[in-house]
Design a protein around this motif. Structure first.
Motif, mmCIF file in Angstrom:
data_model
loop_
_atom_site.group_PDB
_atom_site.id
_atom_site.type_symbol
_atom_site.label_atom_id
_atom_site.label_comp_id
_atom_site.label_asym_id
_atom_site.label_seq_id
_atom_site.Cartn_x
_atom_site.Cartn_y
_atom_site.Cartn_z
ATOM 1 N N LEU A 10 0.821 -1.209 0.000
ATOM 2 C CA LEU A 10 0.000 0.000 0.000
ATOM 3 C C LEU A 10 0.859 1.265 0.000
ATOM 4 C CD1 LEU A 10 -2.801 -1.062 2.521
ATOM 5 C CD2 LEU A 10 -3.154 -0.388 0.133
ATOM 6 N N THR A 11 1.943 1.221 0.768
ATOM 7 C CA THR A 11 2.824 2.388 0.834
ATOM 8 C C THR A 11 3.415 2.713 -0.526
ATOM 9 O OG1 THR A 11 3.403 1.915 3.144
ATOM 10 C CG2 THR A 11 4.897 3.338 1.905
ATOM 11 N N GLN A 12 3.941 1.701 -1.199
ATOM 12 C CA GLN A 12 4.533 1.922 -2.521
ATOM 13 C C GLN A 12 3.476 2.352 -3.526
ATOM 14 O OE1 GLN A 12 7.884 1.845 -3.345
ATOM 15 N NE2 GLN A 12 7.041 2.830 -5.182
ATOM 16 N N ALA A 13 2.290 1.759 -3.441
ATOM 17 C CA ALA A 13 1.211 2.123 -4.359
ATOM 18 C C ALA A 13 0.798 3.576 -4.154
ATOM 19 C CB ALA A 13 0.019 1.196 -4.164
ATOM 20 N N CYS A 14 0.729 4.017 -2.900
ATOM 21 C CA CYS A 14 0.379 5.414 -2.609
ATOM 22 C C CYS A 14 1.452 6.362 -3.142
ATOM 23 C CB CYS A 14 0.208 5.615 -1.109
ATOM 24 S SG CYS A 14 -1.304 4.921 -0.434
ATOM 25 N N VAL A 15 2.714 5.991 -2.949
ATOM 26 C CA VAL A 15 3.813 6.817 -3.455
ATOM 27 C C VAL A 15 3.726 6.944 -4.968
ATOM 28 C CG1 VAL A 15 6.318 6.924 -3.766
ATOM 29 C CG2 VAL A 15 5.365 6.336 -1.531
ATOM 30 N N ASP A 16 3.473 5.832 -5.654
ATOM 31 C CA ASP A 16 3.366 5.853 -7.119
ATOM 32 C C ASP A 16 2.194 6.719 -7.574
ATOM 33 O OD1 ASP A 16 5.541 4.200 -7.309
ATOM 34 O OD2 ASP A 16 4.390 2.365 -7.661
ATOM 35 N N THR A 17 1.056 6.588 -6.888
ATOM 36 C CA THR A 17 -0.124 7.367 -7.252
ATOM 37 C C THR A 17 0.126 8.854 -7.049
ATOM 38 O OG1 THR A 17 -1.681 5.577 -6.760
ATOM 39 C CG2 THR A 17 -2.546 7.819 -6.692
ATOM 40 N N LEU A 18 0.705 9.224 -5.907
ATOM 41 C CA LEU A 18 0.996 10.630 -5.639
ATOM 42 C C LEU A 18 2.014 11.180 -6.638
ATOM 43 C CD1 LEU A 18 1.162 10.588 -1.736
ATOM 44 C CD2 LEU A 18 -0.674 11.508 -3.175
ATOM 45 N N TYR A 19 2.968 10.359 -7.039
ATOM 46 C CA TYR A 19 3.967 10.756 -8.034
ATOM 47 C C TYR A 19 3.287 11.057 -9.373
ATOM 48 C CZ TYR A 19 7.887 10.212 -11.322
ATOM 49 O OH TYR A 19 8.801 10.396 -12.333
ATOM 50 N N MET A 20 2.429 10.152 -9.822
ATOM 51 C CA MET A 20 1.746 10.336 -11.099
ATOM 52 C C MET A 20 0.837 11.558 -11.072
ATOM 53 S SD MET A 20 0.719 6.484 -12.373
ATOM 54 C CE MET A 20 0.072 5.889 -10.807
ATOM 55 N N VAL A 21 0.033 11.659 -10.024
ATOM 56 C CA VAL A 21 -0.923 12.759 -9.922
ATOM 57 C C VAL A 21 -0.203 14.091 -9.735
ATOM 58 C CG1 VAL A 21 -2.798 13.717 -8.524
ATOM 59 C CG2 VAL A 21 -2.765 11.269 -9.060
ATOM 60 N N GLY A 22 0.857 14.097 -8.932
ATOM 61 C CA GLY A 22 1.586 15.341 -8.676
ATOM 62 C C GLY A 22 2.197 15.935 -9.925
ATOM 63 N N TRP A 23 2.928 15.126 -10.678
ATOM 64 C CA TRP A 23 3.578 15.631 -11.891
ATOM 65 C C TRP A 23 2.565 16.003 -12.970
ATOM 66 C CZ3 TRP A 23 8.112 17.656 -12.334
ATOM 67 C CH2 TRP A 23 9.145 17.262 -11.473
ATOM 68 N N SER A 24 1.532 15.180 -13.127
ATOM 69 C CA SER A 24 0.536 15.492 -14.158
ATOM 70 C C SER A 24 -0.274 16.730 -13.786
ATOM 71 C CB SER A 24 -0.390 14.291 -14.396
ATOM 72 O OG SER A 24 -0.965 13.829 -13.198
ATOM 73 N N THR A 25 -0.490 16.965 -12.486
ATOM 74 C CA THR A 25 -1.167 18.187 -12.056
ATOM 75 C C THR A 25 -0.321 19.408 -12.370
ATOM 76 O OG1 THR A 25 -2.334 17.037 -10.256
ATOM 77 C CG2 THR A 25 -2.107 19.438 -10.067
ATOM 78 N N LEU A 26 0.979 19.306 -12.136
ATOM 79 C CA LEU A 26 1.886 20.416 -12.441
ATOM 80 C C LEU A 26 1.840 20.753 -13.929
ATOM 81 C CD1 LEU A 26 4.105 22.407 -11.623
ATOM 82 C CD2 LEU A 26 5.778 20.567 -11.969
ATOM 83 N N VAL A 27 1.909 19.729 -14.774
ATOM 84 C CA VAL A 27 1.861 19.960 -16.220
ATOM 85 C C VAL A 27 0.498 20.522 -16.628
ATOM 86 C CG1 VAL A 27 2.004 18.874 -18.495
ATOM 87 C CG2 VAL A 27 3.550 18.152 -16.679
ATOM 88 N N ALA A 28 -0.571 20.010 -16.009
ATOM 89 C CA ALA A 28 -1.913 20.507 -16.316
ATOM 90 C C ALA A 28 -2.039 21.987 -15.977
ATOM 91 C CB ALA A 28 -2.956 19.707 -15.545
ATOM 92 N N ALA A 29 -1.462 22.394 -14.848
ATOM 93 C CA ALA A 29 -1.522 23.803 -14.453
ATOM 94 C C ALA A 29 -0.698 24.677 -15.403
ATOM 95 C CB ALA A 29 -1.027 23.969 -13.021
ATOM 96 N N LEU A 30 0.503 24.218 -15.722
ATOM 97 C CA LEU A 30 1.380 24.993 -16.603
ATOM 98 C C LEU A 30 0.825 25.099 -18.024
ATOM 99 C CD1 LEU A 30 4.889 23.659 -15.477
ATOM 100 C CD2 LEU A 30 3.819 25.851 -14.899
#
Length: 222
Positions: A10-30
């Motif tokens: 679960l920990t690794q899955a959460c890290v992966d999800t936050l990584y994907m969502v975080g970077w894609s959110t940054l690109v979406a905002a930019l």
């Protein structure tokens, strides 16, 4: 499966999800903010009125929004491989997530910017403000609460998209639920994964709502 066995997964899955969502959110905002503002400025009555540009940009945004994410994910495999060298894993998933999120957020930005009082724009222009001044001193600051609300919605959508991407090897909570919950019949792990997703979405919504309220109060008192 015991909690001791589930916890590292679960920990690794959460890290992966936050990584994907975080970077894609940054690109979406930019990418979404300039596109949304451009749609407003080039429309009828806009400071950079250009209907040809407006229609082309609008068409691109509409196409991007209309494609189901699963189809977009598959269609972008060659492009994803060219950009990051693979189409599997969290980093590869950022590419289709970002491509899908940019037009989605751009429309929310457009709506938020259109809600700004036209009188404020005219006042800025009357004082000699150019396009850059109007955008950065009037439109974006005045639309900020709505922009934050739109970004919150975008993040929640991306969490759902990331779960779908996980089914095809992107990693994250979706991959965990599919691999262990569905293929290996680990019902308990699947239920826990669903609970984590619900908690994550709820947390994002609460934080987004709090930020919107705070910005709204500052705008009223300012």
């Amino acid at each position: 499966m015991t909690w001791t066995q589930m916890q590292p997964l679960l920990t690794q899955a959460c890290v992966d999800t936050l990584y994907m969502v975080g970077w894609s959110t940054l690109v979406a905002a930019l990418g979404g903010v300039p596109l949304g503002v451009l749609l407003v400025l080039t429309d009828r009555g806009g400071m950079l009125r250009n209907l040809a540009v407006n229609r082309v940009v609008g068409a691109v945004v509409n196409v991007g929004r209309s494609l189901p994410f699963v189809i977009l994910l598959v269609a972008l495999i060659p492009f994803t491989s060219a950009v990051v060298g693979t189409f599997i894993g969290p980093t590869a998933a950022v590419v289709p997530l970002a491509v899908g999120a940019v037009p989605f957020f751009a429309r929310l930005v457009e709506t938020a910017v259109r809600e700004v009082d036209r009188g404020l724009v005219e006042a800025a222009q009357a004082m000699g403000g150019g396009t850059g001044t109007v955008v950065f001193k009037v439109l974006l600051p005045q639309a900020l609460p709505s922009l934050v609300a739109g970004l919150t919605t975008t993040v929640i959508v991306l969490i759902g998209y990331s779960a779908m991407a996980g089914v095809v090897g992107a990693g994250g909570l979706g991959d965990l639920a599919h691999t262990y919950g569905y293929q290996r019949f680990e019902t308990t792990l699947m239920l826990v994964t669903v609970a984590v997703l619900v908690a994550l979405v709820t947390l994002v919504q609460l934080l987004g709502d709090a930020a919107v309220r705070l910005l709204g109060r500052r705008e009223r008192t300012g």
